[in-house]
Design an enzyme around this catalytic site. Structure first.
Site, mmCIF file in Angstrom:
data_model
loop_
_atom_site.group_PDB
_atom_site.id
_atom_site.type_symbol
_atom_site.label_atom_id
_atom_site.label_comp_id
_atom_site.label_asym_id
_atom_site.label_seq_id
_atom_site.Cartn_x
_atom_site.Cartn_y
_atom_site.Cartn_z
ATOM 1 N N HIS A 253 0.845 -1.355 0.092
ATOM 2 C CA HIS A 253 0.004 0.029 0.014
ATOM 3 C C HIS A 253 0.798 1.333 -0.049
ATOM 4 O O HIS A 253 0.887 1.968 -0.909
ATOM 5 C CB HIS A 253 -0.978 -0.012 0.875
ATOM 6 C CG HIS A 253 -1.951 -1.203 1.091
ATOM 7 N ND1 HIS A 253 -2.568 -1.819 -0.011
ATOM 8 C CD2 HIS A 253 -2.122 -2.033 2.325
ATOM 9 C CE1 HIS A 253 -3.347 -2.766 0.354
ATOM 10 N NE2 HIS A 253 -2.838 -3.080 1.633
ATOM 11 N N ASP B 284 -5.087 -8.516 -3.146
ATOM 12 C CA ASP B 284 -5.206 -8.272 -1.854
ATOM 13 C C ASP B 284 -6.402 -9.082 -1.470
ATOM 14 O O ASP B 284 -6.522 -10.119 -1.067
ATOM 15 C CB ASP B 284 -5.267 -6.705 -1.503
ATOM 16 C CG ASP B 284 -5.164 -6.363 -0.036
ATOM 17 O OD1 ASP B 284 -5.445 -7.155 0.742
ATOM 18 O OD2 ASP B 284 -4.910 -5.105 0.204
HETATM 19 C C1 NGQ Z 1 -5.465 -7.321 6.404
HETATM 20 N N1 NGQ Z 1 -6.184 -5.632 4.770
HETATM 21 O O1 NGQ Z 1 -4.694 -7.515 7.105
HETATM 22 O O2 NGQ Z 1 -6.364 -8.196 5.683
HETATM 23 C C2 NGQ Z 1 -5.769 -5.905 6.083
HETATM 24 C C3 NGQ Z 1 -6.847 -5.402 6.978
HETATM 25 C C4 NGQ Z 1 -5.458 -4.294 8.878
HETATM 26 C C5 NGQ Z 1 -5.829 -4.547 4.152
HETATM 27 N N2 NGQ Z 1 -5.141 -3.842 4.600
HETATM 28 C C6 NGQ Z 1 -6.389 -5.555 8.347
HETATM 29 N N3 NGQ Z 1 -6.462 -4.107 2.869
HETATM 30 O O3 NGQ Z 1 -4.836 -3.681 8.027
HETATM 31 O O4 NGQ Z 1 -5.561 -4.211 10.117
HETATM 32 ZN ZN ZN Z 2 -3.244 -6.768 2.962
#
Ligand code: NGQ
Ligand code: ZN
Length: 460
Positions: free
Chosen positions: A274, A325
């Site tokens: 990101h 993702d």
């Molecule tokens: C994840 N997903 O780890 O699945 C994360 C969300 C977070 C994205 N960042 C959870 N798109 O970052 O705490």
């Molecule tokens: Zn992620």
């Protein structure tokens, strides 16, 4: 067994070439990618232009079964964080069988959509109560099996997760399946190493984010990693949301990327997933560190993250690649489309992704994303050149959007003019055909197992 393919047009690292002979050895590694060749009698001819397979550098496989299920208002003002609460609830009941079935279908879909390898950022480790499975590596092994069955190239990134926020905040209930000590992380990596080696998968480490991993644990995990797999890839979520940036400043006085660059040995083995919110100095120093920016355009749009400044990153020579993702979309061409369109909307210009060397946007972006993706995966999957794995995609020259066009325009049409249809005919990984006439061999059975797994997870 086929060990060569002849293509009237192929996209080599240097650009489009005519009459290309691709030949590979028994290990599936290209021994040549030669332009201006004569077609050997024994070689098959590709049915359309051949492009390198796209590495997918960021995946949370289980979230495929959750895609499309949060597109309704749940709070007065929904956000990334309200999405995450629902995602945790969904993850709470996932078991090993469901993990494997969801991932098997997802990886078959990825292959059909032009991805030939994937980096799996795997953080659901424990059972529903938050207790380690009898075999602590159970859920990671489910993913390895899914990759093996479908034939997709694999980088497994077990995730270190310890806290719910900067400054060592204790984890919350929804995070109980993710939490482990640094020591148990290193033991997990040791346990997974032989399984990865056995199927040609690369093992790496993913400190989840600076929110989830305190400085001391980050240091110790990195030190331990090198003893297990020297030079292994390291991936981290960084600066995805502005709240994360604000919290990091409140904790340390620094923005996340700036903090990381100062406190960790960030270099070419790192993937900054990101990295959406950086200031000018972070763009410059981050790009020059050699790390890959892991861009996930459709997920970043879906979650309302914000827009990466692609021009600033590339101006400093930054490497980058693509991830799907959360898998709201599983399609390498659509990620390229979304990336380019985000930048057009941001800059009010066109053809932002083109370079001095390569005026065709889809071609320029494909070549760079393959390079960056290969670097992030820590595997020799960097395009159609000797020494790289024979991972490639044959476009369908008979697809209406492509018919009668030149090869560069066919790739442009694949990315910009064939949404929600497919212009892919065949996909090869390590010199083996995995998709033919647009379909993976496991398509039908994997699809029904996926639907069954999702139905179970949605029942209460
Ligand atoms: C994840 N997903 O780890 O699945 C994360 C969300 C977070 C994205 N960042 C959870 N798109 O970052 O705490
Ligand atoms: Zn992620």
């Amino acid at each position: 067994m086929t060990r060569a393919l002849f293509a009237a047009d192929a996209l080599l690292p240097t650009g489009w070439a005519k009459n290309v002979l691709l030949a590979w050895n028994a290990a599936g590694q290209l021994v040549e990618a030669r332009a201006g060749a004569d077609k050997p009698a024994a070689a098959e001819t590709a049915g359309g232009p051949v492009i390198p397979g796209m590495p997918n550098l960021h995946s949370h496989a289980f979230q495929r079964a959750f895609a499309g299920l949060t597109e309704h208002r749940a709070e007065q003002q929904d956000s990334f964080w309200s999405w995450r609460t629902l995602m945790y609830r969904f993850a709470a009941r996932l078991g090993p069988r469901q993990m494997e079935d969801i991932a098997t279908w997802l990886y078959a879909e990825m292959l059909e959509a032009g991805y030939t390898s994937v980096c799996e950022f795997q953080y659901v480790h424990h059972d529903a109560d938050g207790k380690p499975y009898a075999d602590d590596a159970t859920l990671s092994r489910a993913l390895l099996r899914a990759a093996h069955k479908t034939g997709i190239g694999f980088t497994l990134l077990p995730v270190l997760y310890q806290t719910s926020g900067f400054g060592g905040l204790p984890p919350n209930e929804g995070q109980r399946r993710f939490i482990r000590s640094t020591d148990s992380m290193l033991r997990l990596l040791e346990a997974l190493k032989p399984a990865c080696d056995a199927q040609g998968a690369r093992l790496g480490l993913a400190p989840h984010s600076l929110r989830a991993v305190p400085p001391e644990a980050l240091r110790e995990a990195l030190a331990g990693l090198d003893a297990i797999e020297a030079g292994a890839p390291v991936h981290i979520h960084i600066a995805e949301q502005t709240k994360e940036v604000d919290d990091c400043i409140a904790w340390s006085g620094q923005r996340p990327v700036a903090w990381l660059l100062e406190h960790a040995p960030v270099d070419a083995r790192w993937c900054l997933v990101h990295a959406t919110h950086m200031d000018a100095d972070e763009y410059r120093r981050g790009a020059r560190s050699g790390a890959v920016a892991g861009l996930c355009p459709t997920t970043e749009a879906n979650l309302g993250d914000g827009l990466f400044d692609f021009a600033a990153w590339r101006q400093h020579g930054g490497a980058w690649g693509l991830g799907s993702d959360s898998h709201a979309c599983v399609d390498a061409a659509e990620e390229l489309l979304m990336l380019e369109y985000g930048q057009r909307l941001r800059t009010r210009q066109r053809n932002v992704g083109a370079t001095a060397a390569q005026p065709h946007v889809a071609t320029a972006l494909t070549l760079q994303a393959v390079q960056g993706g290969a670097q992030a995966a820590g595997r020799a999957i960097g395009g159609l050149a000797a020494g790289q794995q024979a991972d490639f995609v044959v476009l369908d020259a008979q697809q209406l959007a492509l018919q009668g066009l030149s090869a560069p325009d066919m790739l442009s049409a694949h990315v910009f003019a064939s949404h929600r249809t497919r212009a892919i005919d065949a996909v090869w990984v390590a010199g083996r055909p995995r998709v033919a006439a647009g379909r993976h061999a496991l398509h039908a059975e994997a699809a029904s197992a996926f639907v069954a797994a999702r139905t179970q997870l949605l029942q209460d």
